[in-house]
Design a protein around this motif. Structure first.
Motif, mmCIF file in Angstrom:
data_model
loop_
_atom_site.group_PDB
_atom_site.id
_atom_site.type_symbol
_atom_site.label_atom_id
_atom_site.label_comp_id
_atom_site.label_asym_id
_atom_site.label_seq_id
_atom_site.Cartn_x
_atom_site.Cartn_y
_atom_site.Cartn_z
ATOM 1 N N GLU A 228 0.846 -1.192 0.000
ATOM 2 C CA GLU A 228 0.000 0.000 0.000
ATOM 3 C C GLU A 228 0.880 1.239 0.000
ATOM 4 O O GLU A 228 1.872 1.317 0.717
ATOM 5 C CB GLU A 228 -0.918 0.002 1.224
ATOM 6 C CG GLU A 228 -1.929 1.127 1.206
ATOM 7 C CD GLU A 228 -2.941 1.024 2.336
ATOM 8 O OE1 GLU A 228 -4.017 1.620 2.197
ATOM 9 O OE2 GLU A 228 -2.654 0.355 3.349
ATOM 10 N N HIS A 229 0.493 2.213 -0.817
ATOM 11 C CA HIS A 229 1.181 3.499 -0.889
ATOM 12 C C HIS A 229 0.513 4.457 0.084
ATOM 13 O O HIS A 229 -0.686 4.314 0.360
ATOM 14 C CB HIS A 229 1.101 4.046 -2.323
ATOM 15 C CG HIS A 229 2.045 5.162 -2.590
ATOM 16 N ND1 HIS A 229 1.703 6.478 -2.399
ATOM 17 C CD2 HIS A 229 3.328 5.160 -3.032
ATOM 18 C CE1 HIS A 229 2.726 7.248 -2.710
ATOM 19 N NE2 HIS A 229 3.732 6.464 -3.103
ATOM 20 N N PRO A 230 1.243 5.429 0.629
ATOM 21 C CA PRO A 230 0.616 6.397 1.538
ATOM 22 C C PRO A 230 -0.584 7.127 0.934
ATOM 23 O O PRO A 230 -1.457 7.602 1.664
ATOM 24 C CB PRO A 230 1.756 7.378 1.846
ATOM 25 C CG PRO A 230 2.999 6.573 1.676
ATOM 26 C CD PRO A 230 2.698 5.610 0.565
ATOM 27 N N THR A 231 -0.667 7.187 -0.392
ATOM 28 C CA THR A 231 -1.818 7.820 -1.038
ATOM 29 C C THR A 231 -3.052 6.922 -1.018
ATOM 30 O O THR A 231 -4.137 7.356 -1.395
ATOM 31 C CB THR A 231 -1.502 8.178 -2.503
ATOM 32 O OG1 THR A 231 -1.221 6.971 -3.230
ATOM 33 C CG2 THR A 231 -0.347 9.143 -2.600
ATOM 34 N N GLY A 232 -2.880 5.662 -0.612
ATOM 35 C CA GLY A 232 -3.994 4.719 -0.560
ATOM 36 C C GLY A 232 -4.019 3.708 -1.683
ATOM 37 O O GLY A 232 -4.825 2.777 -1.668
ATOM 38 N N GLU A 233 -3.154 3.870 -2.674
ATOM 39 C CA GLU A 233 -3.107 2.910 -3.779
ATOM 40 C C GLU A 233 -2.614 1.567 -3.261
ATOM 41 O O GLU A 233 -1.666 1.500 -2.482
ATOM 42 C CB GLU A 233 -2.173 3.415 -4.873
ATOM 43 C CG GLU A 233 -2.079 2.477 -6.066
ATOM 44 C CD GLU A 233 -1.101 2.947 -7.131
ATOM 45 O OE1 GLU A 233 -0.909 2.182 -8.095
ATOM 46 O OE2 GLU A 233 -0.519 4.038 -7.000
ATOM 47 N N VAL A 234 -3.265 0.492 -3.694
ATOM 48 C CA VAL A 234 -2.914 -0.857 -3.250
ATOM 49 C C VAL A 234 -2.506 -1.681 -4.472
ATOM 50 O O VAL A 234 -3.171 -1.653 -5.502
ATOM 51 C CB VAL A 234 -4.112 -1.529 -2.526
ATOM 52 C CG1 VAL A 234 -3.777 -2.951 -2.126
ATOM 53 C CG2 VAL A 234 -4.530 -0.706 -1.319
ATOM 54 N N LYS B 238 2.074 -4.719 3.374
ATOM 55 C CA LYS B 238 1.037 -4.710 4.402
ATOM 56 C C LYS B 238 0.586 -6.104 4.808
ATOM 57 O O LYS B 238 0.231 -6.325 5.952
ATOM 58 C CB LYS B 238 -0.186 -3.906 3.918
ATOM 59 C CG LYS B 238 0.076 -2.437 3.765
ATOM 60 C CD LYS B 238 0.377 -1.811 5.099
ATOM 61 C CE LYS B 238 0.524 -0.305 4.990
ATOM 62 N NZ LYS B 238 0.717 0.332 6.265
ATOM 63 N N ILE C 155 -8.455 -5.163 1.108
ATOM 64 C CA ILE C 155 -9.289 -3.992 1.427
ATOM 65 C C ILE C 155 -10.432 -4.398 2.358
ATOM 66 O O ILE C 155 -10.721 -3.705 3.335
ATOM 67 C CB ILE C 155 -9.803 -3.330 0.136
ATOM 68 C CG1 ILE C 155 -8.633 -2.673 -0.604
ATOM 69 C CG2 ILE C 155 -10.889 -2.303 0.444
ATOM 70 C CD1 ILE C 155 -8.978 -2.176 -1.989
ATOM 71 N N SER D 282 -8.899 -5.092 5.835
ATOM 72 C CA SER D 282 -8.431 -3.887 6.516
ATOM 73 C C SER D 282 -9.592 -3.005 6.936
ATOM 74 O O SER D 282 -9.536 -2.380 7.989
ATOM 75 C CB SER D 282 -7.441 -3.104 5.649
ATOM 76 O OG SER D 282 -8.064 -2.627 4.483
ATOM 77 N N SER D 283 -10.679 -2.976 6.164
ATOM 78 C CA SER D 283 -11.838 -2.168 6.569
ATOM 79 C C SER D 283 -12.587 -2.845 7.706
ATOM 80 O O SER D 283 -13.144 -2.182 8.578
ATOM 81 C CB SER D 283 -12.772 -1.912 5.386
ATOM 82 O OG SER D 283 -13.353 -3.112 4.927
ATOM 83 N N GLN E 18 -10.776 -2.099 10.984
ATOM 84 C CA GLN E 18 -10.882 -0.722 11.429
ATOM 85 C C GLN E 18 -12.220 -0.443 12.120
ATOM 86 O O GLN E 18 -12.352 0.527 12.826
ATOM 87 C CB GLN E 18 -10.699 0.235 10.251
ATOM 88 C CG GLN E 18 -9.290 0.241 9.737
ATOM 89 C CD GLN E 18 -9.141 1.129 8.503
ATOM 90 O OE1 GLN E 18 -10.099 1.694 8.014
ATOM 91 N NE2 GLN E 18 -7.911 1.227 8.021
#
Length: 124
Positions: A8-14, A100, A116, A119-120, A123
Protein backbone atom coordinates in the motif's frame (compact mmCIF):
# COMPACT_ATOMS: atom_id res chain seq x y z
CA UNK A 1 -5.08 -20.33 -5.17
CA UNK A 2 -1.88 -18.29 -5.17
CA UNK A 3 0.05 -16.30 -2.61
CA UNK A 4 0.20 -12.52 -3.09
CA UNK A 5 2.10 -9.86 -1.19
CA UNK A 6 -0.03 -6.75 -0.84
CA UNK A 7 1.62 -3.33 -0.85
CA UNK A 8 0.00 0.00 0.00
CA UNK A 9 1.18 3.50 -0.89
CA UNK A 10 0.62 6.40 1.54
CA UNK A 11 -1.82 7.82 -1.04
CA UNK A 12 -3.99 4.72 -0.56
CA UNK A 13 -3.11 2.91 -3.78
CA UNK A 14 -2.91 -0.86 -3.25
CA UNK A 15 -0.89 -3.28 -5.41
CA UNK A 16 -0.65 -7.07 -5.17
CA UNK A 17 2.38 -9.07 -6.37
CA UNK A 18 2.08 -12.81 -6.97
CA UNK A 19 4.79 -14.96 -5.46
CA UNK A 20 6.85 -17.20 -7.70
CA UNK A 21 7.17 -17.38 -11.48
CA UNK A 22 6.10 -14.29 -13.48
CA UNK A 23 4.63 -15.27 -16.85
CA UNK A 24 4.15 -11.69 -18.14
CA UNK A 25 7.82 -10.93 -17.43
CA UNK A 26 8.85 -14.19 -19.15
CA UNK A 27 6.89 -13.49 -22.35
CA UNK A 28 7.27 -9.71 -22.62
CA UNK A 29 10.54 -8.91 -20.72
CA UNK A 30 11.39 -5.26 -21.45
CA UNK A 31 7.78 -4.32 -22.30
CA UNK A 32 6.64 -5.79 -18.97
CA UNK A 33 9.40 -3.84 -17.19
CA UNK A 34 8.26 -0.57 -18.77
CA UNK A 35 4.59 -1.21 -17.95
CA UNK A 36 5.65 -2.04 -14.37
CA UNK A 37 7.45 1.33 -14.16
CA UNK A 38 10.92 -0.21 -14.04
CA UNK A 39 12.26 2.22 -16.61
CA UNK A 40 15.98 1.52 -16.21
CA UNK A 41 15.56 -2.23 -16.55
CA UNK A 42 13.22 -1.96 -19.53
CA UNK A 43 15.33 0.55 -21.44
CA UNK A 44 18.54 -1.32 -20.58
CA UNK A 45 17.28 -4.66 -21.89
CA UNK A 46 15.83 -3.01 -25.00
CA UNK A 47 19.10 -1.23 -25.81
CA UNK A 48 21.13 -4.36 -25.07
CA UNK A 49 19.00 -6.41 -27.46
CA UNK A 50 19.31 -3.77 -30.19
CA UNK A 51 23.07 -3.59 -29.70
CA UNK A 52 23.44 -7.38 -29.73
CA UNK A 53 21.36 -7.64 -32.90
CA UNK A 54 23.39 -4.92 -34.57
CA UNK A 55 26.74 -6.43 -33.60
CA UNK A 56 25.80 -9.95 -34.67
CA UNK A 57 24.19 -8.68 -37.87
CA UNK A 58 27.25 -6.59 -38.74
CA UNK A 59 29.55 -9.54 -38.09
CA UNK A 60 27.87 -11.52 -40.87
CA UNK A 61 27.38 -14.54 -38.62
CA UNK A 62 24.26 -15.61 -40.52
CA UNK A 63 22.36 -18.61 -39.10
CA UNK A 64 24.91 -19.05 -36.31
CA UNK A 65 24.26 -15.47 -35.21
CA UNK A 66 20.52 -16.06 -35.23
CA UNK A 67 21.01 -19.12 -33.02
CA UNK A 68 23.11 -17.08 -30.57
CA UNK A 69 20.43 -14.36 -30.41
CA UNK A 70 17.71 -16.98 -29.82
CA UNK A 71 19.66 -18.69 -27.03
CA UNK A 72 20.40 -15.37 -25.31
CA UNK A 73 16.74 -14.34 -25.64
CA UNK A 74 15.56 -17.56 -24.00
CA UNK A 75 18.05 -17.12 -21.15
CA UNK A 76 16.95 -13.50 -20.61
CA UNK A 77 13.28 -14.52 -20.64
CA UNK A 78 13.91 -17.25 -18.04
CA UNK A 79 15.77 -14.75 -15.84
CA UNK A 80 12.82 -12.36 -16.12
CA UNK A 81 10.33 -15.14 -15.31
CA UNK A 82 12.24 -16.23 -12.22
CA UNK A 83 13.00 -12.74 -10.87
CA UNK A 84 10.17 -10.59 -12.25
CA UNK A 85 7.92 -10.54 -9.20
CA UNK A 86 10.83 -9.91 -6.81
CA UNK A 87 11.98 -7.02 -9.02
CA UNK A 88 8.44 -5.63 -8.98
CA UNK A 89 8.34 -5.80 -5.17
CA UNK A 90 11.63 -3.87 -4.94
CA UNK A 91 10.31 -1.31 -7.42
CA UNK A 92 7.14 -0.77 -5.40
CA UNK A 93 9.13 -0.35 -2.17
CA UNK A 94 11.47 2.15 -3.84
CA UNK A 95 8.41 4.16 -4.95
CA UNK A 96 7.09 4.43 -1.37
CA UNK A 97 4.84 1.39 -1.09
CA UNK A 98 4.88 -0.62 2.14
CA UNK A 99 4.30 -4.36 2.50
CA UNK A 100 1.04 -4.71 4.40
CA UNK A 101 0.01 -8.36 4.17
CA UNK A 102 0.36 -11.69 2.39
CA UNK A 103 -2.93 -13.17 1.22
CA UNK A 104 -4.12 -16.21 -0.70
CA UNK A 105 -6.39 -15.48 -3.66
CA UNK A 106 -7.10 -16.71 -7.16
CA UNK A 107 -5.82 -13.53 -8.87
CA UNK A 108 -4.29 -10.11 -8.27
CA UNK A 109 -7.64 -8.27 -8.15
CA UNK A 110 -9.00 -10.81 -5.68
CA UNK A 111 -5.96 -10.31 -3.46
CA UNK A 112 -6.46 -6.53 -3.44
CA UNK A 113 -10.18 -6.90 -2.72
CA UNK A 114 -9.52 -9.34 0.12
CA UNK A 115 -6.93 -6.98 1.63
CA UNK A 116 -9.29 -3.99 1.43
CA UNK A 117 -12.14 -6.03 2.93
CA UNK A 118 -9.93 -7.31 5.79
CA UNK A 119 -8.43 -3.89 6.52
CA UNK A 120 -11.84 -2.17 6.57
CA UNK A 121 -13.25 -4.90 8.84
CA UNK A 122 -10.35 -4.49 11.28
CA UNK A 123 -10.88 -0.72 11.43
CA UNK A 124 -14.52 -1.05 12.49
Amino acid sequence: MKQFKVFEHPTGEVQAVKQGWCWPAFFFSFIWAMVSKMWGLGIGVFLASLTLGFVIGASGAGAGGDAIINIISIIVNIIFGVNGNAWREKSLISRGFELKDTVTASNKDGAVALFIKDSSASQS
